[in-house]
Design an enzyme around this catalytic site. Structure first.
Site, PDB file in Angstrom:
ATOM      1  N   ARG A   1      58.040  54.162  29.127  1.00  0.00           N
ATOM      2  CA  ARG A   1      58.666  55.137  30.449  1.00  0.00           C
ATOM      3  C   ARG A   1      58.621  56.639  29.296  1.00  0.00           C
ATOM      4  NH1 ARG A   1      64.083  53.281  33.649  1.00  0.00           N
ATOM      5  NH2 ARG A   1      63.165  51.775  34.653  1.00  0.00           N
TER       6      ARG A   1
ATOM      7  N   THR B   1      63.056  47.974  27.993  1.00  0.00           N
ATOM      8  CA  THR B   1      63.955  46.902  29.327  1.00  0.00           C
ATOM      9  C   THR B   1      62.904  47.278  30.601  1.00  0.00           C
ATOM     10  OG1 THR B   1      65.406  48.051  29.906  1.00  0.00           O
ATOM     11  CG2 THR B   1      65.939  46.300  27.866  1.00  0.00           C
TER      12      THR B   1
ATOM     13  N   ASP C   1      62.629  53.411  42.862  1.00  0.00           N
ATOM     14  CA  ASP C   1      62.117  52.069  42.882  1.00  0.00           C
ATOM     15  C   ASP C   1      62.062  51.287  44.006  1.00  0.00           C
ATOM     16  OD1 ASP C   1      63.669  50.976  40.575  1.00  0.00           O
ATOM     17  OD2 ASP C   1      61.687  49.769  39.949  1.00  0.00           O
TER      18      ASP C   1
ATOM     19  N   GLU D   1      73.698  43.026  37.735  1.00  0.00           N
ATOM     20  CA  GLU D   1      74.056  43.740  36.605  1.00  0.00           C
ATOM     21  C   GLU D   1      75.250  44.929  37.431  1.00  0.00           C
ATOM     22  OE1 GLU D   1      69.894  43.336  34.039  1.00  0.00           O
ATOM     23  OE2 GLU D   1      69.389  45.313  35.052  1.00  0.00           O
ATOM     24  N   GLU D   2      76.111  46.025  35.615  1.00  0.00           N
ATOM     25  CA  GLU D   2      76.045  46.556  36.086  1.00  0.00           C
ATOM     26  C   GLU D   2      76.048  47.786  35.994  1.00  0.00           C
ATOM     27  OE1 GLU D   2      77.125  49.327  34.170  1.00  0.00           O
ATOM     28  OE2 GLU D   2      74.851  48.646  32.987  1.00  0.00           O
ATOM     29  N   SER D   3      74.503  48.173  35.995  1.00  0.00           N
ATOM     30  CA  SER D   3      73.758  49.686  36.595  1.00  0.00           C
ATOM     31  C   SER D   3      73.595  49.025  38.183  1.00  0.00           C
ATOM     32  CB  SER D   3      72.121  49.133  35.598  1.00  0.00           C
ATOM     33  OG  SER D   3      71.925  48.483  35.722  1.00  0.00           O
TER      34      SER D   3
ATOM     35  N   ARG E   1      75.466  54.201  26.264  1.00  0.00           N
ATOM     36  CA  ARG E   1      76.673  53.503  27.606  1.00  0.00           C
ATOM     37  C   ARG E   1      77.914  52.475  26.891  1.00  0.00           C
ATOM     38  NH1 ARG E   1      72.670  54.347  31.754  1.00  0.00           N
ATOM     39  NH2 ARG E   1      70.997  54.067  31.681  1.00  0.00           N
TER      40      ARG E   1
ATOM     41  N   ASP F   1      67.862  53.614  45.456  1.00  0.00           N
ATOM     42  CA  ASP F   1      67.364  54.433  43.405  1.00  0.00           C
ATOM     43  C   ASP F   1      65.614  54.386  43.828  1.00  0.00           C
ATOM     44  OD1 ASP F   1      66.557  52.217  43.214  1.00  0.00           O
ATOM     45  OD2 ASP F   1      66.220  52.141  41.241  1.00  0.00           O
TER      46      ASP F   1
ATOM     47  N   THR G   1      71.433  42.810  29.311  1.00  0.00           N
ATOM     48  CA  THR G   1      70.797  43.775  29.737  1.00  0.00           C
ATOM     49  C   THR G   1      69.707  43.150  30.176  1.00  0.00           C
ATOM     50  OG1 THR G   1      72.120  44.827  30.043  1.00  0.00           O
ATOM     51  CG2 THR G   1      70.671  46.257  30.755  1.00  0.00           C
TER      52      THR G   1
ATOM     53  N   ASP H   1      65.046  49.345  43.645  1.00  0.00           N
ATOM     54  CA  ASP H   1      65.843  47.795  42.588  1.00  0.00           C
ATOM     55  C   ASP H   1      66.937  48.435  43.164  1.00  0.00           C
ATOM     56  OD1 ASP H   1      65.915  49.945  40.718  1.00  0.00           O
ATOM     57  OD2 ASP H   1      64.516  48.232  39.343  1.00  0.00           O
ATOM     58  N   ARG H   2      67.716  49.178  42.950  1.00  0.00           N
ATOM     59  CA  ARG H   2      68.603  49.791  42.681  1.00  0.00           C
ATOM     60  C   ARG H   2      69.931  50.154  43.935  1.00  0.00           C
ATOM     61  NH1 ARG H   2      70.409  52.371  36.922  1.00  0.00           N
ATOM     62  NH2 ARG H   2      68.909  50.693  35.460  1.00  0.00           N
TER      63      ARG H   2
ATOM     64  N   SER I   1      62.186  53.916  37.965  1.00  0.00           N
ATOM     65  CA  SER I   1      62.629  53.389  38.510  1.00  0.00           C
ATOM     66  C   SER I   1      63.903  54.627  39.005  1.00  0.00           C
ATOM     67  CB  SER I   1      63.770  52.612  37.695  1.00  0.00           C
ATOM     68  OG  SER I   1      64.807  51.936  38.106  1.00  0.00           O
ATOM     69  N   HIS I   2      65.450  55.072  38.387  1.00  0.00           N
ATOM     70  CA  HIS I   2      66.215  55.977  38.836  1.00  0.00           C
ATOM     71  C   HIS I   2      66.061  57.323  37.939  1.00  0.00           C
ATOM     72  CE1 HIS I   2      67.306  53.626  35.497  1.00  0.00           C
ATOM     73  NE2 HIS I   2      68.042  54.203  34.857  1.00  0.00           N
TER      74      HIS I   2
ATOM     75  N   LYS J   1      65.762  42.582  40.642  1.00  0.00           N
ATOM     76  CA  LYS J   1      67.114  43.252  41.929  1.00  0.00           C
ATOM     77  C   LYS J   1      66.529  44.415  42.620  1.00  0.00           C
ATOM     78  CE  LYS J   1      67.776  46.742  38.199  1.00  0.00           C
ATOM     79  NZ  LYS J   1      67.961  47.398  36.833  1.00  0.00           N
TER      80      LYS J   1
END
Length: 542
Positions: A21, A17, A278, A362-364, A495, A276, A343, A280-281, A112-113, A375
């Site tokens: 990675r 997504t 990168d 998003e919920e994440s 999840r 996070d 997602t 975006d969160r 990312s995270h 994001k």
């Protein structure tokens, strides 16, 4: 000199997504990064004379892969590369740079995270000209090309100095090293009332921002401490490190526990936030008040008009399917459409480009708007600060008043990480096969009212994305969602999303764990999580 280098395909280069990675050691295999980058370049049209953006979150291997990508861009017809100084560009900043400078696209180097370091994770994502992640048609074409690639093209040249701003030349390619923060910070000033936020800080408002030794440190120092006047020390862990200082740069209640404990303590600041790896969160915590990502989306949407950039109102709100329905009630009250997507931020891109949505979430822990096509963690923090500066109420009061108007969606996500892929696939296959038999079944959460496998038809182009997560709804309006995440690098992550709605005249002060306990029991009964995974509890609860 352009060189054609023979290579052989790797079978494991299917983007998830958020791009490709893998563990660092996988990317360190000879030709591994080169194969994937060449596959991207082979699929993308219009390279001749075009601009490419390259940057990343500073994690281990970031600088090395940037040099590889620059040499390959020179050999594949690009005229210009924009690279963040030191190889740094947050994901939302990269999106903005692509859009501002009319780039063909960009390579965002991040996982990312996920943790960083020699034994940890790395990633490459391609973003298209609108600044957003490549849509499925493009990522599928990239994957197909990785399976047939026979050579990659590179330019024989030494490494480029990416630590000093200015112009460099690699054969026919001009490399421009840019300030990674300046363009993004200027954009934020057009969206938010910096004067009001400065006045908030000048009045003694206290904040803690944990950059988690990741990419948002330089952005937060510049915007929060220099431009907005927050006291020095407001930003902690503000220097990006290749291993994130041994932190796991995921802003949740496990990995940002120090921030949570501070905000729940006797001398808590007024506001706490984190971002996070990168950028975006985001994580939002008020004094003695944690804000779930789903609630944060709803509160931001309901109050966005208080910021100058959104005073015009919202065209619509979009949320991922697993995100709670709290934003749905805000959309209804505002009289704007609500879009429920799979997602993955790429699904919001078409809605944003079409002007059908303004704020997405998003919920994440991902929230953003039409200012970029990603994001944006720091954007969410600044919108919260703008709201606090105008309303002059603590976070807990803003949240309480929101629930009193719209009701409360008790919500949590349970992650079961690093499950052997065959076991995770077997769990989902068994769950999907049981769907026709579930309606009417009695469970610890009450009778099942509906059960399906979510499919999405994009309203802008009629493209269909199927098998996006199993949804089980209950008679009282509660629901459970099961899906496998595409953001890990080893095994699979299951999840499980749990949601229970309580109307405004109900009990809005329950402990979340108490409110959701029947759904936890129902999830085990319906999916047999322990039996399939061997895990008797989640790895992480957020």
């Amino acid at each position: 000199m352009i060189q054609d280098v023979s290579t052989k395909p790797f079978a494991d280069q299917k983007p998830g997504t958020s791009g490709l990675r893998k563990k660092v050691r996988v990317f360190q295999q000879p030709n591994y990064a080169e194969n994937f980058i060449q596959a991207v370049f082979d699929v993308v049209t219009g390279k001749e004379g075009a601009t490419l953006v390259i940057g990343g979150d500073g994690r281990f291997l970031n600088r090395e892969v940037i040099q590889v990508a620059i040499r390959m861009a020179a050999a594949n017809g690009f005229a210009r590369v924009l690279v963040g100084q030191g190889g740094i560009l947050s994901t939302p900043a990269a999106s903005h740079v692509i859009r501002r400078y009319g780039a063909l696209g960009g390579l965002v180097l991040s996982a990312s995270h996920n943790p960083g370091g020699p034994e940890e994770d790395f990633g490459i994502k391609y973003n298209i000209a609108n600044g957003g992640p490549a849509p499925e048609a493009v990522t599928e074409a990239i994957h197909a090309r990785t399976l047939s690639i026979e050579n990659y093209r590179t330019f024989a040249a030494p490494d480029v100095d990416i630590d000093s701003p200015g112009l460099r030349q690699v054969g026919p390619l001009t490399v421009e090293v840019i300030d990674p923060v300046a363009d993004y910070a200027a954009l934020m000033e057009t969206l938010f009332d910096f004067s009001a936020i400065r006045a908030l800080f000048a009045g003694g408002f206290r904040m803690r921002f944990d950059a988690m030794s990741a990419v948002t440190g330089p952005y937060a120092h510049e915007i929060l401490e220099r431009r907005l006047g927050a006291p020095a020390g407001t930003v902690v862990n503000g220097t990006p490190l290749p291993d994130f200082g041994h932190h796991h740069p995921d802003p949740n209640l496990v990995h940002a526990r120090d921030l949570y404990d501070l905000m729940m303590g006797p001398d808590a600041p007024d506001f706490g936030a984190a971002s996070d790896g990168d950028g975006d969160r985001n994580l939002i915590i008020g004094r003695n008040q944690y804000v779930t990502p789903s609630d944060s989306l709803a509160v931001l949407a309901a109050n966005a008009h208080l910021a100058p950039g959104y005073a015009r109102g919202l065209a619509g709100i979009a949320r991922s399917m697993p995100t709670s329905a709290a934003a749905d009630r805000v959309a209804a009250a505002l009289g704007v459409p609500l879009f429920e997507t799979p997602t993955g931020w790429k699904f919001f891109g078409n809605l944003l480009d079409a002007g059908m949505a303004t704020i997405c979430g998003e919920e994440s822990a991902g929230t953003g708007s039409d200012h970029v096509r990603e994001k944006d963690g720091l954007w969410a923090v600044l919108l919260w600060l703008n709201i606090l500066a105008v309303r002059r109420q603590p976070v807990a009061q803003i949240l309480a008043e929101h629930w009193a108007r719209f009701g409360r969606n008790y919500y949590a996500r349970h992650d079961y990480e690093a499950i052997p892929t065959d076991r995770a696939d077997a769990l989902m296959a068994a769950l999907r096969s049981s769907l026709p038999t579930l309606p009417g079944l009695d469970t610890p959460a009450g009778p099942v009212a509906s059960a399906d496998d979510f499919a999405y038809t994009d309203p802008t182009d009629a493209s269909v994305s199927a098998r996006q997560g199993v949804r089980i709804g209950f008679v009282d309006g509660s629901r459970i969602v099961f899906r496998l995440s595409g953001t890990g690098t080893e095994g699979a992550t299951l999840r499980v999303y749990l949601e229970r709605y309580v109307a405004a005249d109900g009990d809005l002060s329950l402990e979340t764990a108490v409110a959701l306990a029947p759904l936890v029991a129902a999830a085990e009964a319906l999916a047999g999580i322990a039996g399939h995974t061997g895990m008797d509890r989640p790895s992480v609860i957020t």
